[in-house]
Design a protein around this motif. Structure first.
Motif, PDB file in Angstrom:
ATOM      1  N   HIS A  58     -51.967  41.507   2.879  1.00  0.00           N
ATOM      2  CA  HIS A  58     -52.604  42.671   2.252  1.00  0.00           C
ATOM      3  C   HIS A  58     -54.134  42.628   2.186  1.00  0.00           C
ATOM      4  N   TYR A  59     -54.757  41.462   2.296  1.00  0.00           N
ATOM      5  CA  TYR A  59     -56.183  41.366   1.971  1.00  0.00           C
ATOM      6  C   TYR A  59     -57.031  40.818   3.114  1.00  0.00           C
ATOM      7  N   THR A  60     -56.818  41.333   4.318  1.00  0.00           N
ATOM      8  CA  THR A  60     -57.580  40.804   5.456  1.00  0.00           C
ATOM      9  C   THR A  60     -58.424  41.880   6.147  1.00  0.00           C
ATOM     10  N   LEU A  61     -58.652  43.011   5.480  1.00  0.00           N
ATOM     11  CA  LEU A  61     -59.579  43.990   6.043  1.00  0.00           C
ATOM     12  C   LEU A  61     -60.991  43.401   6.038  1.00  0.00           C
ATOM     13  N   PRO A  62     -61.777  43.641   7.075  1.00  0.00           N
ATOM     14  CA  PRO A  62     -63.122  43.041   7.152  1.00  0.00           C
ATOM     15  C   PRO A  62     -63.977  43.421   5.948  1.00  0.00           C
ATOM     16  N   PRO A  63     -64.537  42.433   5.245  1.00  0.00           N
ATOM     17  CA  PRO A  63     -65.430  42.742   4.121  1.00  0.00           C
ATOM     18  C   PRO A  63     -66.788  43.206   4.629  1.00  0.00           C
ATOM     19  N   ALA A  64     -67.446  44.045   3.855  1.00  0.00           N
ATOM     20  CA  ALA A  64     -68.776  44.551   4.208  1.00  0.00           C
ATOM     21  C   ALA A  64     -69.748  44.216   3.095  1.00  0.00           C
ATOM     22  N   LYS A  79     -72.251  45.641   1.777  1.00  0.00           N
ATOM     23  CA  LYS A  79     -72.642  46.682   0.822  1.00  0.00           C
ATOM     24  C   LYS A  79     -71.522  47.051  -0.142  1.00  0.00           C
ATOM     25  N   THR A  80     -70.297  46.661   0.187  1.00  0.00           N
ATOM     26  CA  THR A  80     -69.174  47.073  -0.653  1.00  0.00           C
ATOM     27  C   THR A  80     -68.341  45.890  -1.137  1.00  0.00           C
ATOM     28  N   LEU A  81     -68.890  44.684  -1.121  1.00  0.00           N
ATOM     29  CA  LEU A  81     -68.139  43.526  -1.599  1.00  0.00           C
ATOM     30  C   LEU A  81     -67.719  43.741  -3.050  1.00  0.00           C
ATOM     31  N   HIS A  82     -66.493  43.384  -3.349  1.00  0.00           N
ATOM     32  CA  HIS A  82     -66.018  43.554  -4.720  1.00  0.00           C
ATOM     33  C   HIS A  82     -65.429  42.244  -5.236  1.00  0.00           C
ATOM     34  N   VAL A  83     -65.116  42.232  -6.523  1.00  0.00           N
ATOM     35  CA  VAL A  83     -64.714  41.000  -7.194  1.00  0.00           C
ATOM     36  C   VAL A  83     -63.396  40.456  -6.661  1.00  0.00           C
ATOM     37  N   GLY A  84     -62.531  41.315  -6.146  1.00  0.00           N
ATOM     38  CA  GLY A  84     -61.297  40.819  -5.556  1.00  0.00           C
ATOM     39  C   GLY A  84     -61.573  39.963  -4.332  1.00  0.00           C
ATOM     40  N   GLU A  85     -62.473  40.427  -3.485  1.00  0.00           N
ATOM     41  CA  GLU A  85     -62.849  39.667  -2.294  1.00  0.00           C
ATOM     42  C   GLU A  85     -63.600  38.394  -2.680  1.00  0.00           C
ATOM     43  N   ILE A  86     -64.473  38.505  -3.649  1.00  0.00           N
ATOM     44  CA  ILE A  86     -65.233  37.346  -4.105  1.00  0.00           C
ATOM     45  C   ILE A  86     -64.305  36.260  -4.640  1.00  0.00           C
ATOM     46  N   ALA A  87     -63.326  36.654  -5.441  1.00  0.00           N
ATOM     47  CA  ALA A  87     -62.382  35.690  -6.002  1.00  0.00           C
ATOM     48  C   ALA A  87     -61.540  35.044  -4.910  1.00  0.00           C
ATOM     49  N   LEU A  88     -61.104  35.830  -3.938  1.00  0.00           N
ATOM     50  CA  LEU A  88     -60.296  35.278  -2.848  1.00  0.00           C
ATOM     51  C   LEU A  88     -61.101  34.275  -2.031  1.00  0.00           C
ATOM     52  N   LEU A 131     -56.455  35.234   7.366  1.00  0.00           N
ATOM     53  CA  LEU A 131     -57.343  34.836   6.269  1.00  0.00           C
ATOM     54  C   LEU A 131     -58.495  33.976   6.767  1.00  0.00           C
ATOM     55  N   VAL A 132     -58.253  33.141   7.769  1.00  0.00           N
ATOM     56  CA  VAL A 132     -59.330  32.339   8.355  1.00  0.00           C
ATOM     57  C   VAL A 132     -60.404  33.260   8.927  1.00  0.00           C
ATOM     58  N   SER A 133     -59.975  34.261   9.695  1.00  0.00           N
ATOM     59  CA  SER A 133     -60.930  35.209  10.270  1.00  0.00           C
ATOM     60  C   SER A 133     -61.640  35.994   9.181  1.00  0.00           C
ATOM     61  N   LEU A 172     -65.772  36.283   8.179  1.00  0.00           N
ATOM     62  CA  LEU A 172     -66.503  37.535   8.010  1.00  0.00           C
ATOM     63  C   LEU A 172     -67.134  37.622   6.619  1.00  0.00           C
ATOM     64  N   PHE A 173     -66.432  37.111   5.624  1.00  0.00           N
ATOM     65  CA  PHE A 173     -66.989  37.104   4.271  1.00  0.00           C
ATOM     66  C   PHE A 173     -68.261  36.257   4.229  1.00  0.00           C
ATOM     67  N   ARG A 174     -68.240  35.115   4.879  1.00  0.00           N
ATOM     68  CA  ARG A 174     -69.416  34.236   4.917  1.00  0.00           C
ATOM     69  C   ARG A 174     -70.619  34.953   5.511  1.00  0.00           C
ATOM     70  N   GLN A 175     -70.359  35.793   6.501  1.00  0.00           N
ATOM     71  CA  GLN A 175     -71.453  36.558   7.112  1.00  0.00           C
ATOM     72  C   GLN A 175     -71.938  37.655   6.167  1.00  0.00           C
ATOM     73  N   ALA A 176     -71.002  38.267   5.467  1.00  0.00           N
ATOM     74  CA  ALA A 176     -71.362  39.355   4.556  1.00  0.00           C
ATOM     75  C   ALA A 176     -72.109  38.848   3.331  1.00  0.00           C
ATOM     76  N   LEU A 177     -71.786  37.628   2.881  1.00  0.00           N
ATOM     77  CA  LEU A 177     -72.423  37.058   1.685  1.00  0.00           C
ATOM     78  C   LEU A 177     -72.809  35.605   1.980  1.00  0.00           C
ATOM     79  N   PRO A 178     -73.998  35.376   2.537  1.00  0.00           N
ATOM     80  CA  PRO A 178     -74.425  34.015   2.888  1.00  0.00           C
ATOM     81  C   PRO A 178     -74.410  33.040   1.721  1.00  0.00           C
ATOM     82  N   ALA A 179     -74.424  33.548   0.496  1.00  0.00           N
ATOM     83  CA  ALA A 179     -74.374  32.663  -0.669  1.00  0.00           C
ATOM     84  C   ALA A 179     -73.104  31.831  -0.690  1.00  0.00           C
ATOM     85  N   PHE A 180     -72.081  32.240   0.057  1.00  0.00           N
ATOM     86  CA  PHE A 180     -70.839  31.469   0.072  1.00  0.00           C
ATOM     87  C   PHE A 180     -71.105  30.043   0.545  1.00  0.00           C
ATOM     88  N   ASP A 181     -71.845  29.896   1.628  1.00  0.00           N
ATOM     89  CA  ASP A 181     -72.141  28.554   2.135  1.00  0.00           C
ATOM     90  C   ASP A 181     -73.076  27.794   1.203  1.00  0.00           C
TER      91      ASP A 181
END
Length: 205
Positions: free
Chosen positions: A143-149, A151-160, A182-184, A188-197
């Motif tokens: 259910h949760y593998t749509l590419p994150p963007a 400008k629209t990152l939300h807390v569900g994606e952040i928590a995952l 989920l790996v892919s 994409l999340f890492r690219q959308a939010l560099p703070a992850f690394d």
């Protein structure tokens, strides 16, 4: 400035740090390590539960847990930034709940080995937590593998993302063999939010 008491390896602390980055408030956050096992750590006075993360405002108000802290950050950023308004809000909060549950189960497995004497450990109880983890990952893969963007990152994606990062840290990324979507998605999340690394934990913490 806001003071965030946490640990480098805490997935819930990382979740808050990621939310601060996504809301544009990272530069207003001072991160101070907390040792939940130290009876002299001031955390025990700041949060009577003795848990991390805890956020202390300039006025001296202490907020906990990660969900409440992120609600606060979202409000300070103007509202509706990482916690959407309207009907979509509930889908996002449900995703956050799934990811939080995944983190809870993973932490319980880690704590069983770290804090409970070998003779007192329960393989059945550990297996039950691992089953919870597996079901959560199965659901997220579906259910949760749509590419994150960005400008629209939300807390569900952040928590995952925080949950998957913790599985990499503590379980050597074994999940990656079974959940390619989920790996892919995480890449994409890492690219959308560099703070992850930049917020990655340390195994020795």
């Amino acid at each position: 400035m806001y003071l965030l008491r946490t640990s480098p390896a805490s997935p819930f602390g990382r979740k808050v740090a990621l939310a601060a980055a996504a809301t544009g408030l990272a530069d207003q956050l001072i991160i101070e390590p907390a040792d939940v096992n130290d009876p002299n750590d001031s955390l025990l006075k700041q949060n009577p539960l003795g848990k991390i993360p805890a956020l202390i405002t300039p006025e001296g108000l202490t907020l906990f847990d990660s969900r409440v802290i992120i609600e606060f950050l979202d409000d300070k950023a103007g509202g509706g930034v990482v916690i959407p308004r309207g009907d979509f809000r509930w889908a996002v909060l449900r995703q956050q709940a799934l990811a939080d549950g995944l983190m809870d189960a993973a932490l319980l497995v880690v704590y069983e080995e770290r804090y409970r004497p070998a003779a007192e450990r329960s393989p059945g109880w550990v297996a039950r937590q691992q089953e919870r983890m597996g079901r959560a990952l199965d659901y997220a893969e579906l259910h949760y593998t749509l590419p994150p963007a960005a400008k629209t990152l939300h807390v569900g994606e952040i928590a995952l993302a925080a949950a998957l990062g913790y599985l990499d840290l503590r379980f050597d990324g074994a999940w990656r063999q079974h959940y390619p979507k989920l790996v892919s998605w995480l890449n994409l999340f890492r690219q959308a939010l560099p703070a992850f690394d930049a917020t990655g934990g340390k195994k020795e913490a």
